[in-house]
Scaffold this motif. Sequence first.
Motif, PDB file in Angstrom:
ATOM      1  N   ILE A  25      41.682  24.417  23.386  1.00  0.00           N
ATOM      2  CA  ILE A  25      40.449  24.899  24.002  1.00  0.00           C
ATOM      3  C   ILE A  25      39.501  23.729  24.231  1.00  0.00           C
ATOM      4  O   ILE A  25      38.891  23.608  25.300  1.00  0.00           O
ATOM      5  CB  ILE A  25      39.794  25.996  23.137  1.00  0.00           C
ATOM      6  N   GLU A  26      39.387  22.835  23.236  1.00  0.00           N
ATOM      7  CA  GLU A  26      38.528  21.661  23.385  1.00  0.00           C
ATOM      8  C   GLU A  26      38.983  20.768  24.533  1.00  0.00           C
ATOM      9  O   GLU A  26      38.174  20.148  25.204  1.00  0.00           O
ATOM     10  CB  GLU A  26      38.497  20.851  22.088  1.00  0.00           C
ATOM     11  N   GLU A  27      40.276  20.703  24.776  1.00  0.00           N
ATOM     12  CA  GLU A  27      40.828  19.862  25.844  1.00  0.00           C
ATOM     13  C   GLU A  27      40.724  20.508  27.223  1.00  0.00           C
ATOM     14  O   GLU A  27      40.925  19.841  28.226  1.00  0.00           O
ATOM     15  CB  GLU A  27      42.299  19.559  25.558  1.00  0.00           C
ATOM     16  N   SER A  28      40.404  21.779  27.278  1.00  0.00           N
ATOM     17  CA  SER A  28      40.380  22.520  28.534  1.00  0.00           C
ATOM     18  C   SER A  28      39.110  22.258  29.329  1.00  0.00           C
ATOM     19  O   SER A  28      38.049  21.987  28.777  1.00  0.00           O
ATOM     20  CB  SER A  28      40.478  24.023  28.257  1.00  0.00           C
ATOM     21  N   ASP A  29      39.238  22.374  30.640  1.00  0.00           N
ATOM     22  CA  ASP A  29      38.086  22.262  31.540  1.00  0.00           C
ATOM     23  C   ASP A  29      37.503  23.631  31.844  1.00  0.00           C
ATOM     24  O   ASP A  29      36.302  23.777  32.006  1.00  0.00           O
ATOM     25  CB  ASP A  29      38.501  21.597  32.856  1.00  0.00           C
ATOM     26  N   VAL A  30      38.382  24.632  31.958  1.00  0.00           N
ATOM     27  CA  VAL A  30      37.983  25.993  32.314  1.00  0.00           C
ATOM     28  C   VAL A  30      38.592  26.951  31.301  1.00  0.00           C
ATOM     29  O   VAL A  30      39.756  26.802  30.920  1.00  0.00           O
ATOM     30  CB  VAL A  30      38.469  26.370  33.735  1.00  0.00           C
ATOM     31  N   HIS A  37      35.261  37.642  23.337  1.00  0.00           N
ATOM     32  CA  HIS A  37      36.175  36.624  22.809  1.00  0.00           C
ATOM     33  C   HIS A  37      35.611  35.221  23.025  1.00  0.00           C
ATOM     34  O   HIS A  37      35.631  34.392  22.121  1.00  0.00           O
ATOM     35  CB  HIS A  37      37.542  36.744  23.468  1.00  0.00           C
ATOM     36  N   LEU A  38      35.110  34.981  24.225  1.00  0.00           N
ATOM     37  CA  LEU A  38      34.578  33.652  24.498  1.00  0.00           C
ATOM     38  C   LEU A  38      33.310  33.380  23.687  1.00  0.00           C
ATOM     39  O   LEU A  38      33.092  32.258  23.224  1.00  0.00           O
ATOM     40  CB  LEU A  38      34.307  33.480  25.991  1.00  0.00           C
ATOM     41  N   GLU A  39      32.493  34.392  23.494  1.00  0.00           N
ATOM     42  CA  GLU A  39      31.291  34.221  22.681  1.00  0.00           C
ATOM     43  C   GLU A  39      31.642  33.901  21.229  1.00  0.00           C
ATOM     44  O   GLU A  39      30.922  33.178  20.557  1.00  0.00           O
ATOM     45  CB  GLU A  39      30.407  35.459  22.761  1.00  0.00           C
ATOM     46  N   ASN A  47      29.626  23.223  27.388  1.00  0.00           N
ATOM     47  CA  ASN A  47      29.907  22.245  28.461  1.00  0.00           C
ATOM     48  C   ASN A  47      31.244  22.501  29.146  1.00  0.00           C
ATOM     49  O   ASN A  47      31.852  21.576  29.658  1.00  0.00           O
ATOM     50  CB  ASN A  47      29.837  20.824  27.926  1.00  0.00           C
ATOM     51  N   LYS A  48      31.685  23.735  29.126  1.00  0.00           N
ATOM     52  CA  LYS A  48      32.927  24.108  29.814  1.00  0.00           C
ATOM     53  C   LYS A  48      32.631  25.210  30.815  1.00  0.00           C
ATOM     54  O   LYS A  48      31.766  26.053  30.590  1.00  0.00           O
ATOM     55  CB  LYS A  48      33.981  24.583  28.829  1.00  0.00           C
ATOM     56  N   GLU A  49      33.345  25.180  31.890  1.00  0.00           N
ATOM     57  CA  GLU A  49      33.238  26.274  32.848  1.00  0.00           C
ATOM     58  C   GLU A  49      34.015  27.448  32.273  1.00  0.00           C
ATOM     59  O   GLU A  49      35.151  27.270  31.820  1.00  0.00           O
ATOM     60  CB  GLU A  49      33.832  25.824  34.184  1.00  0.00           C
ATOM     61  N   HIS A  50      33.393  28.616  32.226  1.00  0.00           N
ATOM     62  CA  HIS A  50      34.117  29.765  31.697  1.00  0.00           C
ATOM     63  C   HIS A  50      33.825  31.004  32.538  1.00  0.00           C
ATOM     64  O   HIS A  50      32.777  31.117  33.163  1.00  0.00           O
ATOM     65  CB  HIS A  50      33.841  29.992  30.222  1.00  0.00           C
TER      66      HIS A  50
END
Length: 52
Positions: A25-30, A37-39, A47-50
């Motif tokens: 997840i830390e390595e992901s851009d989106v 779940h995301l919260e 600092n990620k697009e979600h």
Amino acid sequence: MEKIKILGLGPGNLDYTLPIVLKKIEESDVIIGGKRHLESLGKYTKNKEHFY
């Protein structure tokens, strides 16, 4: 080549999420997932697009 990874968050508590999942997840851009779940990921989505 861009890759899509499908990651499981466990039973709903960040303490039960596997370290390798948090690393990916830390390595992901989106990040795409349910709002709740995301919260629950807190600092891991900063600092990620979600998308919900």
